[in-house]
Design a protein around this motif. Sequence first.
Motif, short mmCIF file in Angstrom:
data_model
loop_
_atom_site.label_atom_id
_atom_site.label_comp_id
_atom_site.label_asym_id
_atom_site.label_seq_id
_atom_site.Cartn_x
_atom_site.Cartn_y
_atom_site.Cartn_z
N LYS A 175 0.85 -1.18 0.00
CA LYS A 175 0.00 0.00 0.00
C LYS A 175 0.89 1.24 0.00
O LYS A 175 1.54 1.57 0.99
CB LYS A 175 -0.92 0.00 1.22
CG LYS A 175 -1.92 1.13 1.25
CD LYS A 175 -2.84 0.97 2.47
CE LYS A 175 -3.88 2.08 2.52
NZ LYS A 175 -4.77 1.93 3.70
N ILE A 176 0.93 1.93 -1.14
CA ILE A 176 1.78 3.11 -1.28
C ILE A 176 1.21 4.28 -0.48
O ILE A 176 1.93 4.99 0.23
CB ILE A 176 1.94 3.48 -2.76
CG1 ILE A 176 2.68 2.35 -3.49
CG2 ILE A 176 2.67 4.80 -2.93
CD1 ILE A 176 2.83 2.57 -4.96
N ASN A 177 -0.10 4.47 -0.59
CA ASN A 177 -0.79 5.49 0.19
C ASN A 177 -2.25 5.08 0.30
O ASN A 177 -2.61 3.96 -0.07
CB ASN A 177 -0.63 6.89 -0.44
CG ASN A 177 -1.04 6.90 -1.91
OD1 ASN A 177 -2.07 6.35 -2.30
ND2 ASN A 177 -0.21 7.55 -2.75
N ASP A 178 -3.10 5.97 0.81
CA ASP A 178 -4.51 5.62 1.01
C ASP A 178 -5.26 5.40 -0.30
O ASP A 178 -6.36 4.85 -0.30
CB ASP A 178 -5.21 6.71 1.83
CG ASP A 178 -4.74 6.72 3.28
OD1 ASP A 178 -4.19 5.69 3.72
OD2 ASP A 178 -4.91 7.77 3.95
N GLN A 179 -4.68 5.85 -1.40
CA GLN A 179 -5.36 5.72 -2.69
C GLN A 179 -4.83 4.56 -3.55
O GLN A 179 -5.58 3.98 -4.33
CB GLN A 179 -5.23 7.02 -3.51
CG GLN A 179 -6.09 8.17 -3.02
CD GLN A 179 -5.51 8.82 -1.78
OE1 GLN A 179 -4.30 9.04 -1.69
NE2 GLN A 179 -6.35 9.13 -0.80
N SER A 182 -2.53 0.93 -4.20
CA SER A 182 -1.84 -0.29 -3.76
C SER A 182 -1.38 -1.07 -4.99
O SER A 182 -2.06 -1.09 -6.03
CB SER A 182 -2.77 -1.18 -2.92
OG SER A 182 -3.20 -0.50 -1.76
#
Length: 291
Positions: free
Chosen positions: A25-29, A31
Motif C-alpha cells: 500500500k503506497i498510500n490511502d489511494q 496499492s
Amino acid sequence: NWVGRELAVKTDLKTYFINPTAAYKINDQLSLGLGFSYVIASVELFNKIIIPVTPVTPVALTDGKATIKGDGTGFNFNFGFLYKPMPELSIGASYRHSTKVDFDGDATFTDMSVYSTQFQDGSGKTSITLPTNIMTGIAYDITPDFTLEAGFQYVGWDSYDSLIVDFDKNSAMLSDIRAGKNWENAYLIRLGGEYRMNEFAFRAGYVYDKSPQPDKSVEPMLPDANRNEISLGLGYKLSESLTLNLAYVLIMSVDRDQHEIKSKTFGYTQLPAGQYKSTAHLFGINIGYQF
C-alpha cells in the motif's frame, strides 16, 4: 460408440496454480501487487480407433482404444494495482502472463487386433501455452451497504493455435498428431452487486463469455460456444476475523453448429455436421481469515 469416436471420447485438462502474491500500500489511494506462479498440469486424451475388415486378415469390425496421459509444469507471473480516488470508488487492473506447459507422458493402445504391431505403447510429448489474461474492474458503493461492480477481461487465446503430439514410436499407421486449432483472442464482461446486512452479504452477477473458437475450428475434442452466466453468492461473518462464502454459477452455452469434418488422426474420420448444446453448474465455497 458415437460416430466421432475416432476424434474424441474423453478430453481432460487440469491446471493447478501455486501463486504466492505480495501487495504494498503506497498510500490511502494506491496499492500494488506482484506474484509468481508454479503451474502443475495434467492431460488425458482418450479416443477409439476403428479396426477395418481387411481381405488379407478377415476380422470382425471392432474398436481399438487409444489413451494419452501426460503431466507438465510451467511458470508465470502476475501483477496489478488498486486505485481509490475516493472512499466509495475502487478501480483495479491485473495482468497474468501466458504459461507454456511442456508435457511428457505415455500413449497406450489396447484391443488393436491384427494391427497391434502398428500401434505400440510408448512415450510422447506436447506443449500447450495457457493464455495471457488482462483484467480491469470498477466498484462503486451506492450506499455504505450496497456495492455495484463491473469488469472486463481480455484473454489471449490465440496461443492455442495447434495441438502437436510427438510419439517416440511411429509406424505406417501411427503418425504424430498435427491438429490446427486456430483459436482467437476473446473477452468477458462481468456485472455484479453485493448487499450487506448485519453479518450477511448477498451477491448476484452476470457474465458474458465470448468464445475464442472460430466456426472453422468447432470440433468434438473441446467444442466451445458463447456463454451467458448467472451467479449467486452468500457471505456470512462467523466472527470479526472469520468469513464464510458460498457461490453458485449457472453457465448456459449458446447452441453451436459444427460443419462436416474430415480428419486424419490415427485413422481416417469423416464426421457429419452437427450441433453442440451445453449447460454447466459450478459450486464454490471459501473460508477467509483476516489478521
